[in-house]
Design an enzyme around this catalytic site. Structure first.
Site, PDB file in Angstrom:
ATOM      1  N   SER A 132       0.850  -1.184   0.000  1.00 55.73           N
ATOM      2  CA  SER A 132       0.000   0.000   0.000  1.00 55.73           C
ATOM      3  C   SER A 132       0.889   1.239   0.000  1.00 55.73           C
ATOM      4  CB  SER A 132      -0.887  -0.001   1.259  1.00 55.73           C
ATOM      5  OG  SER A 132      -1.513   1.247   1.448  1.00 55.73           O
ATOM      6  N   TYR A 145      -2.148   0.328  11.031  1.00 61.26           N
ATOM      7  CA  TYR A 145      -2.213  -0.117   9.637  1.00 61.26           C
ATOM      8  C   TYR A 145      -0.913   0.217   8.909  1.00 61.26           C
ATOM      9  CZ  TYR A 145      -3.844  -0.822   4.875  1.00 61.26           C
ATOM     10  OH  TYR A 145      -3.976  -1.268   3.583  1.00 61.26           O
TER      11      TYR A 145
END
Length: 227
Positions: A132, A145
């Site tokens: 990501s 995260y």
């Protein structure tokens, strides 16, 4: 030429799109925990599946061994399984924190570890880690995260150095926000208008898979220019 491709988290979101993209010409095996969803996706795409929690190495090792026994080898592993967490650190649920680290980071490590011995024997193999933009950026209320994704970044880069001598390639794919249900499943309202279509990400991954085995693409980012 047909390949054997394992996709974790292949029952929805990007994983489902990847399954739809590759199952027409390849042997695709999806790995996830929701058998009901996987069964539907498998029937729609004429592919196989294994019910497996990627954070549990014993279960991962068993699933990968069964796949290799049936298909003789694994050409491509796409580590796509991942879960989301948001809010400030002190308000995050501790069990959710544990799950995010175990699925996003440990899961990627576990499945890679399980496939590498076979790839070493074949002196060939491709591991694609769906990371990501959070793996290179930092943002408030995303500390857990982002930590999990920064971990994937370090893992991917180090693994590239470790396995290249065996003919194994590792690519770290860093998409921006995608049009999936990751936020809505957690009742988070977010404008997804500028999110990436998962088909565009799948197109990029197809390019990586189609690249000759003598060429390694260490990392690649993709995001909507308006985001």
């Amino acid at each position: 030429m047909s390949k054997t491709i394992v996709i974790t988290g292949g029952s929805d979101g990007l994983g489902k799109t990847l399954t739809e993209t590759f199952s027409k010409e390849n042997n695709v095996i999806i790995i996830a925990t929701n058998e009901e969803k996987m069964n539907l996706v498998a029937k729609e795409n004429n592919c196989s599946y294994k019910v497996c929690d990627v954070s549990n190495y014993e279960k991962v090792e068993k699933a990968i061994s069964e796949i290799i026994e049936e298909y003789k080898k694994i050409d491509v592993l796409i580590n796509n399984a991942g879960i989301w967490i948001q809010e400030e650190l002190d308000t995050n649920d501790s069990d959710r924190i544990k799950s995010v680290i175990e699925v996003n980071l440990l899961g990627t490590i576990n499945v890679s570890k399980a496939v590498i011995p076979s790839m070493k024997e074949n002196k060939d193999g491709l591991i694609i880690n769906i990371n990501s933009q959070a793996g290179i950026n930092h943002k408030a209320e995303r500390v857990v995260y982002n930590a999990s994704k920064w971990g994937v970044t370090g893992f991917s880069k180090s693994l590239q150095d470790e396995v290249a001598k065996y003919g194994i390639r590792v690519t770290d794919v860093m998409p921006g926000m995608m049009k999936t249900e990751v936020f809505s499943r957690m009742n988070i309202e977010k404008n997804m208008a500028n999110g990436l279509d998962t088909k565009e990400v799948a197109r990029l991954i197809k390019f990586i898979i189609d690249t000759p085995s003598s060429v390694m693409i260490p990392e690649v980012g993709i995001k909507n220019i308006n985001n």
